[in-house]
Write an enzyme that holds these catalytic residues in place. Structure first.
Site, PDB file in Angstrom:
ATOM      1  N   VAL A  64       1.921  -4.143   3.671  1.00 34.96           N
ATOM      2  CA  VAL A  64       1.755  -3.112   2.960  1.00 34.96           C
ATOM      3  C   VAL A  64       2.062  -3.471   1.526  1.00 34.96           C
ATOM      4  O   VAL A  64       3.364  -3.973   1.337  1.00 34.96           O
ATOM      5  CB  VAL A  64       2.421  -1.887   3.513  1.00 34.96           C
ATOM      6  CG1 VAL A  64       2.181  -0.447   2.603  1.00 34.96           C
ATOM      7  CG2 VAL A  64       2.219  -1.482   5.065  1.00 34.96           C
ATOM      8  N   CYS A  65       1.306  -3.142   0.585  1.00 36.38           N
ATOM      9  CA  CYS A  65       1.480  -3.253  -0.801  1.00 36.38           C
ATOM     10  C   CYS A  65       0.888  -1.731  -1.387  1.00 36.38           C
ATOM     11  O   CYS A  65       0.594  -1.045  -0.780  1.00 36.38           O
ATOM     12  CB  CYS A  65       1.257  -4.423  -1.184  1.00 36.38           C
ATOM     13  SG  CYS A  65      -0.547  -4.631  -1.756  1.00 36.38           S
ATOM     14  N   HIS A  66       0.948  -1.985  -2.830  1.00 37.07           N
ATOM     15  CA  HIS A  66       0.442  -0.710  -3.358  1.00 37.07           C
ATOM     16  C   HIS A  66      -1.117  -0.685  -3.349  1.00 37.07           C
ATOM     17  O   HIS A  66      -1.609   0.459  -2.845  1.00 37.07           O
ATOM     18  CB  HIS A  66       0.710  -0.747  -5.149  1.00 37.07           C
ATOM     19  CG  HIS A  66       0.173   0.434  -5.634  1.00 37.07           C
ATOM     20  ND1 HIS A  66      -0.383   0.466  -6.676  1.00 37.07           N
ATOM     21  CD2 HIS A  66       0.240   1.872  -5.262  1.00 37.07           C
ATOM     22  CE1 HIS A  66      -0.548   1.681  -7.276  1.00 37.07           C
ATOM     23  NE2 HIS A  66      -0.047   2.605  -6.164  1.00 37.07           N
ATOM     24  N   GLY A  68      -3.323  -3.522  -1.879  1.00 31.70           N
ATOM     25  CA  GLY A  68      -3.511  -4.320  -0.688  1.00 31.70           C
ATOM     26  C   GLY A  68      -3.713  -5.610  -1.408  1.00 31.70           C
ATOM     27  O   GLY A  68      -4.118  -6.520  -0.371  1.00 31.70           O
ATOM     28  N   VAL A  93      -0.463   1.444   0.137  1.00 27.88           N
ATOM     29  CA  VAL A  93       0.121   3.004   0.052  1.00 27.88           C
ATOM     30  C   VAL A  93      -0.997   3.848  -0.715  1.00 27.88           C
ATOM     31  O   VAL A  93      -1.080   5.073  -0.378  1.00 27.88           O
ATOM     32  CB  VAL A  93       1.542   2.923  -0.459  1.00 27.88           C
ATOM     33  CG1 VAL A  93       2.228   2.343   0.335  1.00 27.88           C
ATOM     34  CG2 VAL A  93       1.572   2.507  -1.947  1.00 27.88           C
TER      35      VAL A  93
END
Length: 107
Positions: A64-66, A68, A93
């Protein structure tokens, strides 16, 4: 590289049966405090090369990151290191906030 939508991941996490994937959050530490997917393990992208031995190679890992992008890079790195079940959270996210939890703060 496999991807999973936020909605599909939320459904899997809420399923009482079945195994839950490890959620590996590779954002920067200052980002963890702004918004957080419950149960995710924070490991900033820059520390993954030094810390990937802490991860179970046999576990299903959703990165997961902000948005993708970073998580896709980490997925490719982990696959190159021999991890066989790595999945990118499509939209990160931000996608989670849009599809699953609209109350989640964004930045």
């Amino acid at each position: 590289m496999r991807q999973i939508s936020p909605r599909e991941l939320a459904d899997r996490l809420s399923d009482a049966g079945g195994d839950k994937p490890l959620l590996l959050d590779v954002r920067e530490p200052w980002e963890f405090g702004i918004c957080h997917i419950e149960g995710s393990v924070p490991m900033p992208m820059g520390s993954v090369p030094a810390r990937f031995a802490e991860l179970d190679r046999d576990a299903e890992i959703v990165v997961v990151c902000h948005h993708g992008g970073r998580s896709a890079q980490v997925c490719m790195f982990l696959e190159h290191q021999g991890f066989g079940n790595v999945i990118n959270l499509a939209g990160g996210v931000a996608g989670w906030a849009a599809q699953v939890d609209p109350k989640m703060p964004q930045y």
